[in-house]
Design a protein around this motif. Structure first.
Motif, mmCIF file in Angstrom:
data_model
loop_
_atom_site.group_PDB
_atom_site.id
_atom_site.type_symbol
_atom_site.label_atom_id
_atom_site.label_comp_id
_atom_site.label_asym_id
_atom_site.label_seq_id
_atom_site.Cartn_x
_atom_site.Cartn_y
_atom_site.Cartn_z
ATOM 1 N N LYS A 113 0.836 -1.191 0.000
ATOM 2 C CA LYS A 113 0.000 0.000 0.000
ATOM 3 C C LYS A 113 0.872 1.243 0.000
ATOM 4 C CE LYS A 113 -3.848 2.283 0.115
ATOM 5 N NZ LYS A 113 -4.805 2.208 -1.034
ATOM 6 N N SER A 114 0.542 2.176 -0.892
ATOM 7 C CA SER A 114 1.223 3.470 -0.945
ATOM 8 C C SER A 114 0.187 4.579 -0.913
ATOM 9 C CB SER A 114 2.063 3.591 -2.223
ATOM 10 O OG SER A 114 3.088 2.624 -2.272
ATOM 11 N N PHE A 115 0.582 5.718 -0.365
ATOM 12 C CA PHE A 115 -0.217 6.928 -0.428
ATOM 13 C C PHE A 115 0.634 7.958 -1.158
ATOM 14 C CE2 PHE A 115 -1.803 4.758 3.378
ATOM 15 C CZ PHE A 115 -3.172 4.707 3.082
ATOM 16 N N GLY A 116 0.298 8.223 -2.411
ATOM 17 C CA GLY A 116 1.151 9.069 -3.232
ATOM 18 C C GLY A 116 2.484 8.368 -3.458
ATOM 19 N N ASP A 117 3.562 9.079 -3.171
ATOM 20 C CA ASP A 117 4.894 8.466 -3.349
ATOM 21 C C ASP A 117 5.419 7.864 -2.050
ATOM 22 O OD1 ASP A 117 5.369 10.761 -1.932
ATOM 23 O OD2 ASP A 117 6.854 11.606 -3.312
ATOM 24 N N LYS A 118 4.573 7.814 -1.021
ATOM 25 C CA LYS A 118 4.968 7.246 0.268
ATOM 26 C C LYS A 118 4.555 5.780 0.324
ATOM 27 C CE LYS A 118 5.948 6.979 4.750
ATOM 28 N NZ LYS A 118 7.322 6.986 5.275
ATOM 29 N N VAL A 119 5.544 4.875 0.340
ATOM 30 C CA VAL A 119 5.274 3.445 0.464
ATOM 31 C C VAL A 119 5.069 3.121 1.940
ATOM 32 C CG1 VAL A 119 6.148 1.103 0.084
ATOM 33 C CG2 VAL A 119 6.645 2.920 -1.582
ATOM 34 N N VAL A 120 3.858 2.673 2.290
ATOM 35 C CA VAL A 120 3.542 2.384 3.688
ATOM 36 C C VAL A 120 3.703 0.903 3.994
ATOM 37 C CG1 VAL A 120 1.754 2.543 5.476
ATOM 38 C CG2 VAL A 120 1.978 4.357 3.775
ATOM 39 N N LEU A 121 3.253 0.047 3.083
ATOM 40 C CA LEU A 121 3.422 -1.404 3.224
ATOM 41 C C LEU A 121 4.130 -1.918 1.985
ATOM 42 C CD1 LEU A 121 -0.125 -2.391 4.595
ATOM 43 C CD2 LEU A 121 1.959 -1.907 5.895
#
Length: 320
Positions: free
Chosen positions: A17-25
């Motif tokens: 899972k990513s939010f924009g260019d931020k990879v969270v998982l």
């Protein structure tokens, strides 16, 4: 219902899972056995809440396969929702209603008929020691009472799996221990608990298995004892009655830390039964007597810092 470690309540493979260019998982795998407590640890911003939001169908993953209570998360979201309950770190109760009215409202949302809803509310007020408070407005509740009511609301539909996202944040020690006992009783009745927490002693006290999440990846998983054995610093402390015994043991055991004033030796050990037995056998072979022995293993604080490589952060996870 008894624990059945061979039957998974939750499985996830390659969860991303990513939010924009931020990879969270970044491709995590999970396997949670039915009727157990599985704890997900990690610093703020590691992705714990994002995992819960995905597994509880609140947001969709970018990639990965997930099954919850035997149902495919993507193709059968309604079946997943029918099998789970969710309690967050901030209670979702209505201050303008009484405790009983909150529970009845939740029963209505789950389409229980009026009689069944009132019966379920009464059962939960009794189970969570809220009978006397049931007729009082929630605005008058203490933090611990609000958290118990919030958890009770998540159980109205008798879910098979409940997600507890930092459920004891901000509670005093007594209220936290009360919540721990409630969680144990739920699992004893067959409920599977997926617990996220920043309180390491909470995971140590409750969890059957623990996974440590850091920067979107699982960096360690196992029982609390298994994780502790992965971290250096464990030792066996030997206490002797005289210098002669201390000296003999030091010569026999080799690499040890000694304290001549206290007549003690610290012998490096992973804390396992095998290493303890091997140590005692060596001392017995040399007819060396020990007055006292204690085993010291690293705690989950040591595990957490060893696996993540940094202290807890205070940034929040991105939201959609």
């Amino acid at each position: 219902m008894t624990k059945n470690p061979s039957q998974p309540a939750i499985t996830a493979t390659g969860l991303r899972k990513s939010f924009g260019d931020k990879v969270v998982l970044d491709g995590i795998d999970l396997n949670v056995a039915e009727g157990t407590i599985f704890s997900l640890l990690g610093p703020n911003g590691a992705g714990k809440t994002t995992v819960v939001r995905i597994l509880s169908t609140l947001i969709r993953p970018d990639a990965g396969e997930v099954r919850v209570a035997g149902h495919d998360l993507t193709r059968e979201p309604n079946d997943v929702r029918a099998a789970i309950g969710v309690t967050g770190q901030f209670s979702a109760v209505d201050n303008l209603l009484t405790g009983e009215e909150n529970l009845i409202m939740m029963a209505d949302l789950h389409h229980l008929d009026k009689r069944a809803g009132r019966r379920r509310a009464s059962e939960l007020l009794d189970q969570f020691d809220l009978v006397d408070a049931g007729s009082k407005y929630v605005a008058t509740y203490s933090g611990g009472m609000r958290r118990r009511l919030d958890l009770a609301m998540g159980l109205v539909a008798s879910p098979r799996i409940i997600f507890l996202d930092e459920p004891t944040t901000g509670l005093d020690p007594r209220s936290r221990h009360t919540m721990w006992q409630i969680i144990r009783e739920l699992v004893a009745s067959g409920v599977t608990v997926f617990l996220t927490t920043q309180y390491l002693e909470e995971a140590d006290e409750l969890a059957d298995r623990i996974a440590v999440l850091d920067q979107g990846r699982i960096v360690g998983e196992g029982t609390a004892d298994e994780l502790k054995r992965r971290v250096s610093g464990g030792h066996i402390r030997l206490q002797f009655t005289d210098v002669r015994g201390l000296e003999s043991a030091a010569n026999t055991l080799g690499e040890v830390s000694r304290d001549d004033d206290a007549l003690t030796l610290q012998v490096p050990s992973d804390g396992s039964v095998r290493s303890l037995k091997a140590l005692l056998d060596r001392l017995d072979d040399e007819s060396i007597e020990v007055e006292e022995l204690s085993v010291h293993t690293p705690d989950l604080d040591d595990v957490f810092f060893a696996l993540t490589g940094h202290p807890s952060e205070h940034e929040k996870e991105p939201t959609q």
